[in-house]
Enzyme design. Sequence first.
Site, short mmCIF file in Angstrom:
data_model
loop_
_atom_site.label_atom_id
_atom_site.label_comp_id
_atom_site.label_asym_id
_atom_site.label_seq_id
_atom_site.Cartn_x
_atom_site.Cartn_y
_atom_site.Cartn_z
N ARG A 119 0.85 -1.19 0.00
CA ARG A 119 0.00 0.00 0.00
C ARG A 119 0.89 1.24 0.00
O ARG A 119 1.81 1.36 0.79
CB ARG A 119 -0.90 -0.01 1.24
CG ARG A 119 -1.54 1.34 1.61
CD ARG A 119 -2.64 1.75 0.64
NE ARG A 119 -3.15 3.07 0.99
CZ ARG A 119 -4.18 3.30 1.79
NH1 ARG A 119 -4.81 2.29 2.36
NH2 ARG A 119 -4.59 4.52 2.04
N ARG A 128 -5.07 2.12 -4.80
CA ARG A 128 -4.36 1.39 -3.75
C ARG A 128 -4.52 -0.12 -3.93
O ARG A 128 -5.57 -0.59 -4.35
CB ARG A 128 -4.84 1.81 -2.36
CG ARG A 128 -6.31 1.64 -2.14
CD ARG A 128 -6.84 2.57 -1.06
NE ARG A 128 -6.75 3.96 -1.45
CZ ARG A 128 -7.15 4.97 -0.68
NH1 ARG A 128 -7.66 4.74 0.50
NH2 ARG A 128 -7.05 6.21 -1.11
N ASP A 131 -6.81 -1.43 1.10
CA ASP A 131 -7.26 -0.49 2.12
C ASP A 131 -7.93 -1.33 3.22
O ASP A 131 -8.82 -2.13 2.92
CB ASP A 131 -8.27 0.48 1.51
CG ASP A 131 -8.45 1.75 2.31
OD1 ASP A 131 -7.63 2.01 3.21
OD2 ASP A 131 -9.42 2.48 2.05
N ASP A 133 -9.81 -0.67 6.81
CA ASP A 133 -10.34 0.33 7.73
C ASP A 133 -11.15 -0.33 8.85
O ASP A 133 -11.99 -1.20 8.58
CB ASP A 133 -11.27 1.32 7.00
CG ASP A 133 -10.50 2.30 6.14
OD1 ASP A 133 -9.36 2.64 6.50
OD2 ASP A 133 -11.04 2.71 5.09
#
Length: 203
Positions: A119, A128, A131, A133
Site C-alpha cells: 500500500r 491502492r 485499504d 479500515d
Amino acid sequence: MTASFTEGHSDPTVQPVPASVVEQVDAADTTLQNPKRVVISIGSNLGNRLETLQGAIDALEDTPGVRVKAVSPVYETEPWGVEPGSQPAYFNAVVVLKTTLPPSSLLERAHAVEEAFRRVRDEHWGPRTLDVDIVSYAEVVSDDPLLTLPHPRAHERAFVLAPWHDVEPDAQLPGRGPVVELLGVVTQDGVAARADLELRLPE
C-alpha cells in the site's frame, strides 16, 4: 459458487464455506478471553483485487488474538473523489471478527497488512492495492485523531453499508443507528454486488 473473474491472472477458485469450517471458527472463540466484536472494511483497486482481499482476510486471521467470524459478499465500486474513469474500480468487502487486541493494536495490524500488500499513501483518494479500515469496535465511540470510532464516514458509504448489511442484517453503527436505515438514505450508484465472486472464511 466458483469465481471465474480473470484479471492478469486467475483469481482463486472459492467454494462455499463447509459447515465443519464454521464450527471450527466458532470453537476458536474459546481461545479468546472477553473478545470484542469488530467490523473491518477492505478494498482494492490495483493488481489481483480478489486475491488481495482474500490475502488480507487470511492475514487478519493469522493475527494472535483475532478470529475472523464472517466475510461479506464482494462489491464492485467506482472510486470516490476522483474523475470518473481515471482509476480502476474497487472490489470491497466487510469482515466481522472478534479480538482481544485493543483498538490501537488492531490499527497497527491493519496498517501492517496494508504494507504487506505494498500500500502506498502518496496521493489522497489515490489508487491502492489494499485499504483496511476499522469501521466499528464493539460499542466504542471515540474522537481520538489517531483512530476515530466508529469510522467517521462509514455512515455515508454504500460500499461499507451494503456488504455489512448482507453479512449482519441487524447490525448497528454505534452513534448512528441501524445499518439498514443508513443504507436506505445513501446513494448506491456505482456500487454493485458481484455474485460471481466469493471470499472464504480462513480454514
